[in-house]
Design a protein around this motif. Structure first.
Motif, PDB file in Angstrom:
ATOM      1  N   GLN A 101       0.828  -1.200   0.000  1.00  0.00           N
ATOM      2  CA  GLN A 101       0.000   0.000   0.000  1.00  0.00           C
ATOM      3  C   GLN A 101       0.867   1.256   0.000  1.00  0.00           C
ATOM      4  O   GLN A 101       0.567   2.230  -0.691  1.00  0.00           O
ATOM      5  CB  GLN A 101      -0.928   0.013   1.206  1.00  0.00           C
ATOM      6  N   GLN A 102       1.976   1.215   0.735  1.00  0.00           N
ATOM      7  CA  GLN A 102       2.877   2.359   0.775  1.00  0.00           C
ATOM      8  C   GLN A 102       3.500   2.597  -0.600  1.00  0.00           C
ATOM      9  O   GLN A 102       3.628   3.735  -1.041  1.00  0.00           O
ATOM     10  CB  GLN A 102       3.968   2.124   1.809  1.00  0.00           C
ATOM     11  N   LYS A 103       3.873   1.515  -1.299  1.00  0.00           N
ATOM     12  CA  LYS A 103       4.438   1.657  -2.644  1.00  0.00           C
ATOM     13  C   LYS A 103       3.409   2.234  -3.604  1.00  0.00           C
ATOM     14  O   LYS A 103       3.720   3.082  -4.433  1.00  0.00           O
ATOM     15  CB  LYS A 103       4.924   0.309  -3.156  1.00  0.00           C
ATOM     16  N   GLU A 104       2.158   1.781  -3.492  1.00  0.00           N
ATOM     17  CA  GLU A 104       1.106   2.297  -4.362  1.00  0.00           C
ATOM     18  C   GLU A 104       0.847   3.773  -4.087  1.00  0.00           C
ATOM     19  O   GLU A 104       0.653   4.559  -5.012  1.00  0.00           O
ATOM     20  CB  GLU A 104      -0.170   1.489  -4.172  1.00  0.00           C
ATOM     21  N   ASP A 105       0.837   4.159  -2.813  1.00  0.00           N
ATOM     22  CA  ASP A 105       0.625   5.564  -2.472  1.00  0.00           C
ATOM     23  C   ASP A 105       1.772   6.424  -2.999  1.00  0.00           C
ATOM     24  O   ASP A 105       1.539   7.531  -3.499  1.00  0.00           O
ATOM     25  CB  ASP A 105       0.505   5.735  -0.955  1.00  0.00           C
ATOM     26  N   ALA A 106       3.005   5.930  -2.920  1.00  0.00           N
ATOM     27  CA  ALA A 106       4.145   6.678  -3.431  1.00  0.00           C
ATOM     28  C   ALA A 106       4.041   6.831  -4.952  1.00  0.00           C
ATOM     29  O   ALA A 106       4.351   7.878  -5.500  1.00  0.00           O
ATOM     30  CB  ALA A 106       5.452   5.996  -3.047  1.00  0.00           C
ATOM     31  N   ASN A 144       1.241   6.844  -6.684  1.00  0.00           N
ATOM     32  CA  ASN A 144       0.150   7.784  -6.960  1.00  0.00           C
ATOM     33  C   ASN A 144       0.611   9.218  -6.726  1.00  0.00           C
ATOM     34  O   ASN A 144       0.242  10.123  -7.470  1.00  0.00           O
ATOM     35  CB  ASN A 144      -1.066   7.480  -6.092  1.00  0.00           C
ATOM     36  N   ASN A 145       1.415   9.445  -5.680  1.00  0.00           N
ATOM     37  CA  ASN A 145       1.910  10.792  -5.402  1.00  0.00           C
ATOM     38  C   ASN A 145       2.839  11.273  -6.501  1.00  0.00           C
ATOM     39  O   ASN A 145       2.800  12.441  -6.878  1.00  0.00           O
ATOM     40  CB  ASN A 145       2.622  10.820  -4.053  1.00  0.00           C
ATOM     41  N   GLN A 146       3.665  10.360  -7.037  1.00  0.00           N
ATOM     42  CA  GLN A 146       4.568  10.751  -8.131  1.00  0.00           C
ATOM     43  C   GLN A 146       3.758  11.077  -9.385  1.00  0.00           C
ATOM     44  O   GLN A 146       4.054  12.028 -10.094  1.00  0.00           O
ATOM     45  CB  GLN A 146       5.555   9.637  -8.445  1.00  0.00           C
ATOM     46  N   ARG A 147       2.738  10.276  -9.648  1.00  0.00           N
ATOM     47  CA  ARG A 147       1.924  10.502 -10.826  1.00  0.00           C
ATOM     48  C   ARG A 147       1.155  11.824 -10.703  1.00  0.00           C
ATOM     49  O   ARG A 147       0.985  12.539 -11.677  1.00  0.00           O
ATOM     50  CB  ARG A 147       0.966   9.323 -11.002  1.00  0.00           C
ATOM     51  N   ASP A 148       0.674  12.134  -9.504  1.00  0.00           N
ATOM     52  CA  ASP A 148      -0.062  13.388  -9.300  1.00  0.00           C
ATOM     53  C   ASP A 148       0.859  14.598  -9.432  1.00  0.00           C
ATOM     54  O   ASP A 148       0.427  15.652  -9.883  1.00  0.00           O
ATOM     55  CB  ASP A 148      -0.720  13.390  -7.927  1.00  0.00           C
ATOM     56  N   ALA A 149       2.111  14.466  -9.035  1.00  0.00           N
ATOM     57  CA  ALA A 149       3.066  15.576  -9.105  1.00  0.00           C
ATOM     58  C   ALA A 149       3.467  15.864 -10.542  1.00  0.00           C
ATOM     59  O   ALA A 149       3.851  16.993 -10.871  1.00  0.00           O
ATOM     60  CB  ALA A 149       4.308  15.269  -8.270  1.00  0.00           C
TER      61      ALA A 149
END
Length: 89
Positions: free
Chosen positions: A76-81, A83-88
């Motif tokens: 889950q932490q890898k997926e959140d990271a 998603n954050n990179q994709r949003d940035a």
């Protein structure tokens, strides 16, 4: 002068540290092999047909559950990271 700079640069690069060959795997934390070994051992204890003491089997079940939760949290932490990179971007 250029030869001297090239010689210094090559010795600096040589002393920078060991060169590590890539074996096709990414960098993994030091605890990853330990975690995988514990996971395998707990599964073997649970699946063994021998009459092991109930406390040992129960501890293996709890260890297996703990490692499963740990894996899901890491995923889950890898997926959140990601998603954050994709949003940035």
């Amino acid at each position: 002068m250029n030869d001297e700079k090239a010689a210094l640069r090559s010795t600096d690069e040589h002393n920078a540290g060991p060169i590590r060959a890539s074996n096709g795997q990414g960098n993994s934390p030091w605890w990853q092999p330990w975690k995988q070994g514990l996971h395998l051992a707990s599964q073997l204890v649970i699946a063994t047909p021998l009459g092991l003491p109930a406390k040992v089997v129960q501890a293996a079940k709890y260890l297996n559950l703990l490692l499963g939760v740990w894996d899901s949290l890491e995923q889950q932490q890898k997926e959140d990271a990601g998603n954050n990179q994709r949003d940035a971007s």
